[in-house]
Design an enzyme around this catalytic site. Sequence first.
Site, PDB file in Angstrom:
ATOM      1  CB  SER A  15      -0.889   0.012   1.239  1.00 36.73           C
ATOM      2  OG  SER A  15      -0.102   0.343   2.375  1.00 36.73           O
ATOM      3  CE  LYS A  16      -1.674   6.957  -2.706  1.00 43.90           C
ATOM      4  NZ  LYS A  16      -3.110   7.168  -2.636  1.00 43.90           N
ATOM      5  NE  ARG A  17      -0.548   1.906   5.628  1.00 43.49           N
ATOM      6  CZ  ARG A  17      -1.450   1.107   6.104  1.00 43.49           C
ATOM      7  NH1 ARG A  17      -1.667   1.070   7.353  1.00 43.49           N
ATOM      8  NH2 ARG A  17      -2.171   0.308   5.337  1.00 43.49           N
TER       9      ARG A  17
END
Length: 482
Positions: A245-247
Amino acid sequence: MSVRVRIAPSPTGILHIGTARTAVFNWLFARHHGGTFILRVEDTDRERSRPEFTHNILEGLRWLGLTWDEGPIFQTDRLDRYRERVQELLDQGLAYYSYETEAELEALRETQRAQGEAPRYNNQHRTLTAEQIAQFVAEGRQPVVRFRIEDDREILWHDLVRGEVRWQGRDLGGDMVVARADGQALYNLAVVVDDIDMGITHVIRGEDHIANTAKQILLYEAFGVTPPQFAHTPLILNAEGRKLSKRDGVTSISDFQAMGYVAPALANYMTLLGWSPPAGREVFTLAEAAAAFDLGRVNRAGAKFDWERLNWLNSHYLHALPPEELCDLLIPFWAAAGYAFDPQADRPWLELVAALIGPSLTVLKDAAGLSQFFFTPQVSYDSEAIAQLQQPGVVELLQVVSEHTPEPGTLTPAGLQAVVQAAVKTTGLKKGVVMKSLRAALMGQMHGPDLSQSWVILNQRGFDRDRLAAAGLLLAGSGTAS
Ligand code: GLU
């Protein structure tokens, strides 16, 4: 029947690695079967869709070499067609108007949660009387259109990756909204209408769409059309085994470009994200992968993103590039690092730098650090270099070499040997000490690229003189005697 597949990105963000990998699999499948690869832009979410995202997605796909045969087709150009199809469902009694307000729906979900049930629509407006409808209309309520999903329906398909998949109607959240109050169709409806109209034979997409597939199969049935075949590809996971994910930082194709991954390496790597090529082969072009591609070798388990493998592939491709091509790729990175150069006039010099640092690159961005000392007259001296410079005889050595250093742009490998020999002779130092000291003086560090090639490159800009002088001053400043 010839194969027709599509990639259907939503332009609500820049091109994500997951979408790109889905595009790769669709492209490989199309090319393997001599079929057609279609690009469809699913831009019906007007609030979140933006033209710059569409631009980024198209550019990213092109950059990866995933050329499409038809499209881009924009869903916003087809809104009337979706309205037509929604009307058909209404006319057949397969869909109906549902008048709840958002507050009422929220209250329903709240009650369900309080009773420990999963929130779902309870199909309560399926059977409204004419009076009730008249009442809602009089209140000015704007209805959505819901498609009937029977609780006891079983939905079954043979997934080309996952084998037999079964769903129960009751697990699909109740009758589904297919069009909003303003008449605009929602995702599942638009996708099915498009896939039918475009003659899609195989829908290859991420496994996060499995529940949508169950719903969509019911829509195919409602339209009297045999569904395409489905293949749900595994999710891409991070090192902890969770969905990337973006994280996780780097997730968009633009991120990978900015770090200096090259298109053939990234495309090659993405084919390995979930697909096991026959004979364990790891390095191939997209065309080579297409020849071997088979959905039967796509894994069900999540595909762990493996940076080491990607880095290895990227180095492999970078190291195989001729200096001219590598130079083209490096110029934007040197420019981004703020180095001063003229891409035309300095071209031969830039190619020398590219050829020298090429074998040490893992990603193009490494070039900034690895080539910094070629772009600036000064260099900073690390402690090892300073210790080397402080060896006996080095002050004299620097003087002798300075006197013998040819004019900027005239140093050749043979000329360099002559300078070194003269220095050895005059100072009486061993050749090894001379070379090490020159490395320290010219490069500021004891490790790094080949000294002779580096010196020729520095001489082209006259930086060798600057550095010999600077090292001399450094020693004078520190009071080191010759
Ligand atoms: N627009 C959807 C997405 O980006 C496409 C899903 C599909 O392939 O049907 O996830």
